[in-house]
Design an enzyme around this catalytic site. Structure first.
Site, PDB file in Angstrom:
ATOM      1  N   ASP A 278     122.651  37.359 114.328  1.00 36.08           N
ATOM      2  CA  ASP A 278     123.067  37.092 112.958  1.00 36.08           C
ATOM      3  C   ASP A 278     124.449  37.710 112.747  1.00 36.08           C
ATOM      4  O   ASP A 278     124.931  38.478 113.567  1.00 36.08           O
ATOM      5  CB  ASP A 278     122.038  37.606 111.959  1.00 36.08           C
ATOM      6  CG  ASP A 278     121.812  39.104 112.058  1.00 36.08           C
ATOM      7  OD1 ASP A 278     122.662  39.798 112.639  1.00 36.08           O
ATOM      8  OD2 ASP A 278     120.793  39.589 111.558  1.00 36.08           O
ATOM      9  N   SER A 279     125.081  37.370 111.649  1.00 38.07           N
ATOM     10  CA  SER A 279     126.472  37.774 111.447  1.00 38.07           C
ATOM     11  C   SER A 279     126.622  39.174 110.883  1.00 38.07           C
ATOM     12  O   SER A 279     127.705  39.739 110.886  1.00 38.07           O
ATOM     13  CB  SER A 279     127.152  36.793 110.495  1.00 38.07           C
ATOM     14  OG  SER A 279     126.578  36.886 109.199  1.00 38.07           O
TER      15      SER A 279
ATOM     16  N   PHE B 277     123.636  39.449 105.895  1.00 34.46           N
ATOM     17  CA  PHE B 277     122.427  39.770 105.133  1.00 34.46           C
ATOM     18  C   PHE B 277     122.232  41.275 105.036  1.00 34.46           C
ATOM     19  O   PHE B 277     121.890  41.806 103.973  1.00 34.46           O
ATOM     20  CB  PHE B 277     121.207  39.116 105.781  1.00 34.46           C
ATOM     21  CG  PHE B 277     119.915  39.430 105.080  1.00 34.46           C
ATOM     22  CD1 PHE B 277     119.573  38.771 103.911  1.00 34.46           C
ATOM     23  CD2 PHE B 277     119.048  40.396 105.576  1.00 34.46           C
ATOM     24  CE1 PHE B 277     118.382  39.063 103.246  1.00 34.46           C
ATOM     25  CE2 PHE B 277     117.861  40.691 104.923  1.00 34.46           C
ATOM     26  CZ  PHE B 277     117.531  40.025 103.757  1.00 34.46           C
TER      27      PHE B 277
ATOM     28  N   GLN C 148     124.113  27.859 101.691  1.00 35.42           N
ATOM     29  CA  GLN C 148     123.727  28.727 100.589  1.00 35.42           C
ATOM     30  C   GLN C 148     123.679  27.908  99.301  1.00 35.42           C
ATOM     31  O   GLN C 148     123.793  26.686  99.331  1.00 35.42           O
ATOM     32  CB  GLN C 148     124.700  29.904 100.480  1.00 35.42           C
ATOM     33  CG  GLN C 148     124.611  30.900 101.635  1.00 35.42           C
ATOM     34  CD  GLN C 148     123.343  31.759 101.589  1.00 35.42           C
ATOM     35  OE1 GLN C 148     122.519  31.655 100.664  1.00 35.42           O
ATOM     36  NE2 GLN C 148     123.166  32.617 102.598  1.00 35.42           N
TER      37      GLN C 148
ATOM     38  N   GLY D 172     119.301  32.418 102.415  1.00 37.39           N
ATOM     39  CA  GLY D 172     118.978  32.740 101.039  1.00 37.39           C
ATOM     40  C   GLY D 172     117.642  32.229 100.562  1.00 37.39           C
ATOM     41  O   GLY D 172     117.412  32.107  99.357  1.00 37.39           O
TER      42      GLY D 172
ATOM     43  N   ASP E 270     112.941  32.786 112.384  1.00 33.19           N
ATOM     44  CA  ASP E 270     112.835  34.181 112.816  1.00 33.19           C
ATOM     45  C   ASP E 270     112.251  34.986 111.675  1.00 33.19           C
ATOM     46  O   ASP E 270     112.397  34.617 110.507  1.00 33.19           O
ATOM     47  CB  ASP E 270     114.208  34.758 113.187  1.00 33.19           C
ATOM     48  CG  ASP E 270     114.977  35.207 111.942  1.00 33.19           C
ATOM     49  OD1 ASP E 270     114.981  36.417 111.639  1.00 33.19           O
ATOM     50  OD2 ASP E 270     115.555  34.342 111.247  1.00 33.19           O
TER      51      ASP E 270
ATOM     52  N   CYS F 234      95.938  36.549 124.183  1.00 30.11           N
ATOM     53  CA  CYS F 234      96.886  37.659 124.250  1.00 30.11           C
ATOM     54  C   CYS F 234      96.316  38.803 125.079  1.00 30.11           C
ATOM     55  O   CYS F 234      95.114  38.852 125.365  1.00 30.11           O
ATOM     56  CB  CYS F 234      97.236  38.155 122.846  1.00 30.11           C
ATOM     57  SG  CYS F 234      96.017  39.283 122.112  1.00 30.11           S
TER      58      CYS F 234
ATOM     59  N   CYS G 288      93.432  40.854 123.265  1.00 31.47           N
ATOM     60  CA  CYS G 288      92.136  40.184 123.149  1.00 31.47           C
ATOM     61  C   CYS G 288      91.538  39.865 124.511  1.00 31.47           C
ATOM     62  O   CYS G 288      90.337  40.080 124.745  1.00 31.47           O
ATOM     63  CB  CYS G 288      92.282  38.913 122.320  1.00 31.47           C
ATOM     64  SG  CYS G 288      92.675  39.206 120.576  1.00 31.47           S
TER      65      CYS G 288
END
Length: 381
Positions: A92-93, A96, A190, A217, A267, A307, A310
């Site tokens: 990510d940039s 956020f 946005q 957003g 994500d 998994c 389990c």
């Protein structure tokens, strides 16, 4: 030319089945990306991430820039060598985190000046700086620097924020190209919960030109129906030949509803963070392991789950004991389970789209939870 190739293989309603291809590997979509904020997915090894079915992970530009810094990561040849992950990485940039975590921030046309949450030092971050940082990280997908519009926001506030993000998008594109970076660059739509602003944002981004389009957003506290309305508004307007990424979302139900509205990539920290708080996701709902009813429960988290937790036979009673004793093994096993569940959910949706049975899959998903399937646009409730 970008190192990313995207192939849209088939659709079922608005749900899309595709493939992202990078020199470092392929990613089948729709895909969920585990979040490795500081260069690791908390509590598990890179080879375990791969074994869970994840093909791409997310790194956090903001945090990695502040600590350990670019010099250390650069010494390793980038984030892949630093984190020992050989598959694709999206970064990510930092936008956020600047707006959600940074203290005493000041926003100008040039960028954002803020106090570092690590040591209080004054730091400046703008589009050019974000592109330079992500070039050093050598991620495979780079996100533009934008302002995350808060919720709630008046239409005027959302408009000014969106317009600033568009100007920063142009500067991000120019800086990215100027660095000679062949990583894919994604724009971020946005505009808050205002359809006309979302349309203007997307039009502006398409005029600049990006390798993929993220929807930002929509993980900032807005009601689910407003988020879905924005996805429905954008679906026919987004270019079909480019991947679509819904940022920061979310719950299993959110993934299913996002896929139903044409999203390719997701994500969220939820599967890992919730595991550390004793919340385990299953096909029938959430197991909250701290509940007293699990004290002598000899079942695994979800019987039949593949998994490690389990399939190895760890019982709910044992996991509750570990959690109550603050043993590290509890969040480790919980994280392995939750990420397995998320990646299996994505694989099941991919198979359903390919088979043309996504509508039936969505109904069975909600039926297993004892819930009514929410209607999609054009369906009767």
């Amino acid at each position: 030319m970008s190192r990313l190739q995207f192939q849209l293989q088939t659709t079922d309603g608005h749900a899309r089945r595709g493939r992202l291809t990078f020199p470092r590997g392929t990613v089948e979509t729709p895909a969920f990306m585990p979040v490795g904020t500081y260069g690791s997915v908390k509590g598990i090894l890179p080879e375990q991430i791969r074994a869970l079915g994840a093909e791409i992970i997310l790194g956090n530009t903001f945090h990695l820039y502040l600590r350990p810094g670019l010099d250390v990561i650069g010494d390793h040849g980038g984030l892949h060598g630093f984190a020992r992950w050989d598959g694709p990485i999206l970064t990510d940039s930092g936008g956020f985190q600047v707006f959600s975590l940074a203290h005493r921030r000041k926003i100008t046309e040039q960028g954002v000046t803020f106090s570092s949450p690590t040591d209080g030092a004054r730091v400046f971050l703008g589009p050019e700086e974000s592109m330079q940082i992500q070039k050093v990280l050598d991620s495979d997908i780079v996100m533009i620097f934008d302002e995350c519009t808060p919720y709630p926001a008046t239409e005027d506030v959302a408009r000014r924020s969106m317009e600033l993000s568009l100007r920063w998008a142009q500067r991000s594109r120019q800086a990215h190209d100027g660095l000679g970076n062949d990583a894919a660059l994604f724009g971020i739509v946005q505009g808050g919960v205002h359809p006309d602003l979302r349309s203007r944002s997307l039009d502006g981004l398409q005029a600049i030109g990006f390798d993929g389009y993220a929807i930002g957003g929509l993980a900032v506290g807005e009601p689910e129906h407003e988020r879905n309305a924005m996805l429905e508004h954008l679906h026919p307007r987004l270019p079909a030949e480019r991947p679509r990424y819904l940022m920061g979302v979310g719950r299993p139900e959110d993934l299913v509803e996002g896929v139903a509205r044409g999203v390719d990539m997701f994500d969220c920290v939820m599967p890992t963070r919730n595991a550390r708080n004793g919340h385990y996701f299953t096909s029938f709902g959430t197991v909250r392991i701290r509940n007293a009813k699990y004290e002598r429960d000899l079942d695994t988290i979800e019987p039949g789950c593949g998994c490690h937790a389990c399939s190895s036979g760890y019982t709910r009673a044992y996991l509750r004991h570990l959690d109550r004793c603050n043993e590290m093994l509890a969040p480790m096993l919980g994280t392995l389970h939750n990420l397995w569940y998320y990646e299996k959910l994505m694989a099941d949706m991919r198979a359903a789209i390919a088979a043309g049975t996504f509508v039936e899959f969505r109904r069975s998903f909600y039926a297993a939870r004892g819930a009514t399937t929410p209607p999609l646009p054009g369906e009767s409730s």
